[in-house]
Design a protein around this motif. Sequence first.
Motif, PDB file in Angstrom:
ATOM      1  N   ASN A 162       0.824  -1.161   0.048  1.00  0.00           N
ATOM      2  CA  ASN A 162      -0.039  -0.003  -0.015  1.00  0.00           C
ATOM      3  C   ASN A 162       0.978   1.156   0.207  1.00  0.00           C
ATOM      4  O   ASN A 162       0.536   2.097   0.482  1.00  0.00           O
ATOM      5  N   GLY A 163       2.049   1.288  -0.823  1.00  0.00           N
ATOM      6  CA  GLY A 163       2.691   2.442  -1.072  1.00  0.00           C
ATOM      7  C   GLY A 163       3.698   2.749   0.137  1.00  0.00           C
ATOM      8  O   GLY A 163       4.515   3.811   0.208  1.00  0.00           O
ATOM      9  N   LYS A 164       3.626   1.830   1.353  1.00  0.00           N
ATOM     10  CA  LYS A 164       4.622   1.990   2.257  1.00  0.00           C
ATOM     11  C   LYS A 164       5.791   0.727   2.247  1.00  0.00           C
ATOM     12  O   LYS A 164       5.343  -0.312   2.204  1.00  0.00           O
ATOM     13  N   THR A 165       6.967   1.205   2.362  1.00  0.00           N
ATOM     14  CA  THR A 165       8.059   0.296   2.453  1.00  0.00           C
ATOM     15  C   THR A 165       8.489   0.220   4.023  1.00  0.00           C
ATOM     16  O   THR A 165       8.985   1.179   4.248  1.00  0.00           O
ATOM     17  N   ILE A 166       8.611  -0.983   4.610  1.00  0.00           N
ATOM     18  CA  ILE A 166       9.112  -0.944   5.786  1.00  0.00           C
ATOM     19  C   ILE A 166      10.429  -1.848   5.660  1.00  0.00           C
ATOM     20  O   ILE A 166      10.257  -2.973   5.171  1.00  0.00           O
ATOM     21  N   PHE A 167      11.545  -1.583   6.432  1.00  0.00           N
ATOM     22  CA  PHE A 167      12.565  -2.391   6.258  1.00  0.00           C
ATOM     23  C   PHE A 167      13.281  -2.479   7.602  1.00  0.00           C
ATOM     24  O   PHE A 167      13.044  -1.558   8.625  1.00  0.00           O
ATOM     25  N   SER A 168      13.875  -3.621   8.012  1.00  0.00           N
ATOM     26  CA  SER A 168      14.348  -4.061   9.211  1.00  0.00           C
ATOM     27  C   SER A 168      15.500  -5.005   8.980  1.00  0.00           C
ATOM     28  O   SER A 168      15.353  -6.062   8.333  1.00  0.00           O
ATOM     29  N   GLY A 169      16.491  -5.125  10.137  1.00  0.00           N
ATOM     30  CA  GLY A 169      17.591  -5.965   9.767  1.00  0.00           C
ATOM     31  C   GLY A 169      18.387  -6.073  11.032  1.00  0.00           C
ATOM     32  O   GLY A 169      18.359  -5.121  11.859  1.00  0.00           O
ATOM     33  N   ASN A 170      19.241  -7.028  11.370  1.00  0.00           N
ATOM     34  CA  ASN A 170      19.986  -7.158  12.460  1.00  0.00           C
ATOM     35  C   ASN A 170      21.426  -7.827  12.154  1.00  0.00           C
ATOM     36  O   ASN A 170      21.228  -8.664  11.091  1.00  0.00           O
ATOM     37  N   ASP A 171      22.392  -7.259  12.826  1.00  0.00           N
ATOM     38  CA  ASP A 171      23.755  -8.061  12.580  1.00  0.00           C
ATOM     39  C   ASP A 171      24.152  -7.836  11.177  1.00  0.00           C
ATOM     40  O   ASP A 171      24.636  -8.681  10.435  1.00  0.00           O
ATOM     41  N   ILE A 172      24.185  -6.568  10.410  1.00  0.00           N
ATOM     42  CA  ILE A 172      24.446  -6.354   9.213  1.00  0.00           C
ATOM     43  C   ILE A 172      25.852  -5.709   9.159  1.00  0.00           C
ATOM     44  O   ILE A 172      26.122  -4.542   9.851  1.00  0.00           O
ATOM     45  N   VAL A 173      27.005  -6.331   8.364  1.00  0.00           N
ATOM     46  CA  VAL A 173      28.344  -5.606   8.159  1.00  0.00           C
ATOM     47  C   VAL A 173      28.052  -4.681   6.959  1.00  0.00           C
ATOM     48  O   VAL A 173      28.056  -5.265   5.944  1.00  0.00           O
ATOM     49  N   PRO A 174      28.089  -3.504   7.360  1.00  0.00           N
ATOM     50  CA  PRO A 174      28.258  -2.457   5.984  1.00  0.00           C
ATOM     51  C   PRO A 174      29.533  -2.474   5.311  1.00  0.00           C
ATOM     52  O   PRO A 174      30.599  -3.159   5.861  1.00  0.00           O
ATOM     53  N   LEU A 175      29.726  -1.992   4.169  1.00  0.00           N
ATOM     54  CA  LEU A 175      31.047  -1.847   3.440  1.00  0.00           C
ATOM     55  C   LEU A 175      31.214  -0.371   3.440  1.00  0.00           C
ATOM     56  O   LEU A 175      30.500   0.411   3.353  1.00  0.00           O
ATOM     57  N   MET A 176      32.772  -0.231   3.360  1.00  0.00           N
ATOM     58  CA  MET A 176      33.223   1.143   3.184  1.00  0.00           C
ATOM     59  C   MET A 176      33.872   0.895   1.799  1.00  0.00           C
ATOM     60  O   MET A 176      34.917   0.002   1.524  1.00  0.00           O
ATOM     61  N   GLY A 177      33.348   1.494   0.771  1.00  0.00           N
ATOM     62  CA  GLY A 177      33.909   0.976  -0.749  1.00  0.00           C
ATOM     63  C   GLY A 177      33.349  -0.220  -0.677  1.00  0.00           C
ATOM     64  O   GLY A 177      32.266  -0.734  -0.937  1.00  0.00           O
ATOM     65  N   VAL A 178      34.368  -1.387  -1.092  1.00  0.00           N
ATOM     66  CA  VAL A 178      33.954  -2.619  -1.443  1.00  0.00           C
ATOM     67  C   VAL A 178      34.478  -3.542  -0.198  1.00  0.00           C
ATOM     68  O   VAL A 178      34.159  -4.687  -0.239  1.00  0.00           O
ATOM     69  N   ALA A 179      35.241  -2.892   0.646  1.00  0.00           N
ATOM     70  CA  ALA A 179      35.509  -3.551   1.986  1.00  0.00           C
ATOM     71  C   ALA A 179      34.323  -3.800   3.174  1.00  0.00           C
ATOM     72  O   ALA A 179      33.972  -2.639   3.397  1.00  0.00           O
ATOM     73  N   PRO A 180      34.300  -4.748   3.638  1.00  0.00           N
ATOM     74  CA  PRO A 180      33.545  -4.959   4.896  1.00  0.00           C
ATOM     75  C   PRO A 180      34.063  -4.152   5.999  1.00  0.00           C
ATOM     76  O   PRO A 180      35.266  -4.045   6.158  1.00  0.00           O
ATOM     77  N   ALA A 181      33.354  -3.368   6.737  1.00  0.00           N
ATOM     78  CA  ALA A 181      33.667  -2.509   7.737  1.00  0.00           C
ATOM     79  C   ALA A 181      33.154  -3.136   9.300  1.00  0.00           C
ATOM     80  O   ALA A 181      32.233  -2.505   9.768  1.00  0.00           O
ATOM     81  N   GLU A 182      33.675  -4.243   9.541  1.00  0.00           N
ATOM     82  CA  GLU A 182      33.348  -4.822  10.723  1.00  0.00           C
ATOM     83  C   GLU A 182      33.023  -3.885  12.129  1.00  0.00           C
ATOM     84  O   GLU A 182      32.082  -3.986  12.799  1.00  0.00           O
TER      85      GLU A 182
END
Length: 157
Positions: free
Chosen positions: A101-121
Amino acid sequence: MKKFFLFPLMVLATLIALPACSDDDKETIDPGKPETPVATTYTGRLTVNNGAYIKENADCEITFAENGDKLTLNINSVKFAEAMPVTINLSVPEIPCATENGKTIFSGNDIVPLMGVAPAEAYKFSTITGSIENSALEFSATLSKGSFAFTGVEKQQ
């Protein structure tokens, strides 16, 4: 003599090229497939560590996976303290999401982001939750380095 061979070759090339220009190559839309939202940039207020650092006109970009069930959040030029000498760009990949209905909900846990292409633990997201509705993006996140929240609207190109 050259004109005799050149003219039939031109006619043959034209006959071969014309069938390739038909209008029956239009993309068909599967009515059973949900519409996938597009990539969008939002600008707004990024608050880090409950106000220890606030950035106005911060940019965040949302890119949806092709099937629309996950998104990537790019947070541009973030600092975790006023004294931090440089800003960093974090990309938080594959956050589960759902649009209804036009609304996007997002949620996540324990996600390692990236800085460029490298994981940023060091900047691992313990939790992230948010929503997109009526051209507005809101999210909050808890990281190993602190927390932050973003509230913004779709950036006009």
